[in-house]
Enzyme design. Structure first.
Site, PDB file in Angstrom:
ATOM      1  CG  HIS A 474     -30.277 -19.570  58.951  1.00 33.12           C
ATOM      2  ND1 HIS A 474     -30.639 -19.721  60.269  1.00 33.12           N
ATOM      3  CD2 HIS A 474     -30.213 -18.224  58.741  1.00 33.12           C
ATOM      4  CE1 HIS A 474     -30.794 -18.532  60.825  1.00 33.12           C
ATOM      5  NE2 HIS A 474     -30.535 -17.600  59.913  1.00 33.12           N
ATOM      6  CD  GLU A 475     -28.571 -16.353  55.871  1.00 31.53           C
ATOM      7  OE1 GLU A 475     -29.447 -15.504  55.599  1.00 31.53           O
ATOM      8  OE2 GLU A 475     -27.943 -16.345  56.944  1.00 31.53           O
ATOM      9  CG  HIS A 478     -33.664 -15.123  56.773  1.00 37.23           C
ATOM     10  ND1 HIS A 478     -34.538 -14.759  57.778  1.00 37.23           N
ATOM     11  CD2 HIS A 478     -32.490 -15.433  57.393  1.00 37.23           C
ATOM     12  CE1 HIS A 478     -33.919 -14.841  58.943  1.00 37.23           C
ATOM     13  NE2 HIS A 478     -32.681 -15.251  58.742  1.00 37.23           N
ATOM     14  CG  HIS A 481     -40.327 -14.269  56.010  1.00 44.40           C
ATOM     15  ND1 HIS A 481     -39.834 -13.790  57.198  1.00 44.40           N
ATOM     16  CD2 HIS A 481     -41.656 -13.994  56.036  1.00 44.40           C
ATOM     17  CE1 HIS A 481     -40.824 -13.255  57.900  1.00 44.40           C
ATOM     18  NE2 HIS A 481     -41.933 -13.363  57.205  1.00 44.40           N
TER      19      HIS A 481
END
Length: 512
Positions: A474-475, A478, A481
């Site tokens: 999940h992290e 980010h 991104h």
């Protein structure tokens, strides 16, 4: 400049060792003065015909970049290397830094310049990221009090500064209250049911803190997630689970770390802020640029979700109560510290699935290798461990390169395990946003990923749960991104997107 003001050093990667509490104050005060000069120049006299995107919007973005990056380093260190000295230095600066940023949108000359440019022919012809940058800047200024009458601007600035200080104190109380609690177990039988991985980790933690010995070992339980969750899910001793659950529920609720008064003050300040800007409450203020648009619509959404889930929730609760009654031979309502334990027992009974049995397959190195391999295949990048100074010996450093071209897209730090000086949870952040404007060569991005995952013990690899692996993916979404961002405007790169969209890359990596 770098030697005299290390927090303002623009080196890539960052030189962390010189970033000490003693240097923080002089560096930030110097950066504040320079940034204020830049803002004053932009807020001075201008001729409307001379305004351009470069000398107005890009100049505004650049005016505070050095300060923002330096303060970002300070905030990051406050999250991962908290100490009395750093906290004192950081909090001494917080009012000045908060006041500076609060004053920017309240600067009449600067607001006039932005509005004048927004009405220019060049502004009308903007497209893509440049158009969005103008729109977002104008909206940010309005949300931050730019159109308030003069008599209200001072109070608005005071509110902003007070909120910054009180929310910082709230976070400090949570960290301090979490670290203040420990339970030293001397009777190993009380830990029956606790996975051996966690038992070994808590024994090593006790030894590292000077507790116990080889002949008389002890086990140190804390409120950090890698200990708290396994204890609540697996330990058979109901009294022990109750003790750690009650301690967890008291974080920020008692003694010198009591946050309840702060919460009331924060809510009151937020309400006043929203009212000053013409909103009925803070929810309407926050949501007006998000999909929900208002607090009323957000509540309607959650109420609808509650109604849709209510039947299944009640059915599953009844099933869990029946399972417990069958296992114990008695019916009694659940206590809060019993739910995770009996849910885990039910899952093992129904599906023959034990999350702990997966740990050997999720050694940290293998998880990272697999995650990087996926990124390399999907995004055409190559991720390699690099050499760089870090803020702690456990922190890793990686470079991300374009597989085809071979150029460095960005680099990142990875800090996986809990420490007393590190806040709880898992998060991604950015330290530097590279240039993608096309006016000059592209420069790499720099980011970080942090977590509080199960630590290694006795030189053995750290073994993660499936939930921890999901959190890392999940992290990392980010982080991708940010590192893969190609937006020409730094302020719009990576995670600086509409709030409703920011979780898409992380959900993609976590779920697919």
């Amino acid at each position: 400049m770098p030697a005299e003001h290390p927090f303002l050093d623009d080196s890539f990667p960052i030189q962390w060792k010189p970033l000490t509490p003693a240097t923080l104050g002089p560096d930030i005060h110097f950066a504040l003065a320079e940034a204020q000069k830049n803002i004053d120049a932009l807020g001075g006299d201008f001729h409307p015909d001379e305004l351009t995107f470069a000398n107005t919007l890009l100049a505004l973005e650049e005016a505070t970049r050095s300060l923002s990056e330096a303060w970002g380093k300070a905030g990051h260190l406050d999250s991962v290397c908290n100490s009395d000295e750093l906290r004192e230095a950081y909090n001494a600066l917080l009012p000045d830094v908060s006041a500076f940023y609060a004053r920017i949108p309240l600067n009449d000359g600067l607001w006039k310049r932005l509005k004048a440019y927004s009405e220019s022919r060049e502004a009308a012809e903007l497209a893509g990221a440049r158009k969005r940058f103008l729109e977002e800047t104008l909206a940010d200024f309005r949300e931050s009090g730019a159109e308030l009458p003069p008599e209200k601007k001072q109070r608005f600035q005071e509110i902003q500064a007070a909120l910054a200080e009180k929310t910082q104190k709230f976070s400090e109380n949570v960290l301090d209250a979490t670290n203040a609690w420990e339970l030293i177990i001397t009777d190993e039988s009380r830990l029956a049911g606790l996975p051996s991985t966690i038992k070994d980790a808590t024994r090593a933690d006790a030894a590292a803190n000077g507790r116990g010995s080889e002949d008389a070992p002890t086990w140190r339980l804390t409120l950090k997630a890698p200990v708290l969750i396994p204890v609540l899910e697996n330990v058979h001793d109901d009294a022990l689970r109750k003790e750690i659950w009650e301690a967890s529920s008291r974080v920020g609720r008692h003694g010198e770390h009591d946050n309840r008064g702060l919460i009331a003050e924060i809510l009151q300040l937020r309400q006043e802020k929203a009212n000053m800007l013409g909103y009925g409450d803070f929810a309407d203020y926050v949501l007006q640029r998000r999909m929900a648009k208002s607090g009323e619509k957000a509540l309607a959404f959650t109420d609808d979700l509650h109604q849709r889930a209510k039947e299944a929730f009640s059915r599953e609760c009844a099933e869990l109560e029946a399972f417990k009654a069958t296992e114990t031979g008695e019916e009694s309502p659940f206590e809060p510290w019993q739910i995770a334990y009996w849910s885990e027992k039910q899952r093992k009974a129904k599906y023959d699935f034990d999350d702990e049995a997966l740990r050997p397959y999720f050694a940290m190195d293998k998880v990272l290798d697999g995650m990087f391999a996926i990124a390399e295949k999907v995004f055409g990048v190559r991720i390699e461990e690099g050499e760089a100074e870090t803020w702690h010996e456990e922190v890793l450093f990686f470079d991300m390169k374009d597989t085809a071209a071979g150029n460095l897209l960005g680099s990142f730090y990875a800090d996986w395990h809990p420490r007393d000086a590190k806040r709880s949870g898992a998060w991604m952040n950015y330290l530097k946003t590279g240039n993608r404007s096309g006016d000059s060569p592209a420069t790499p991005h720099l980011g970080l990923i942090c977590g509080n995952m199960t630590p290694p013990v006795d030189g053995k690899p750290a073994l993660f749960t499936h939930l921890e692996v999901s959190t890392i993916f999940h992290e990392f979404g980010h982080l991708l991104h940010h590192l893969l961002g190609e937006v020409e405007i730094r302020s719009l790169n990576g995670v600086n997107v509409a709030w409703d969209f920011v979780e898409l890359p992380s959900q993609f990596m976590e779920n697919f």
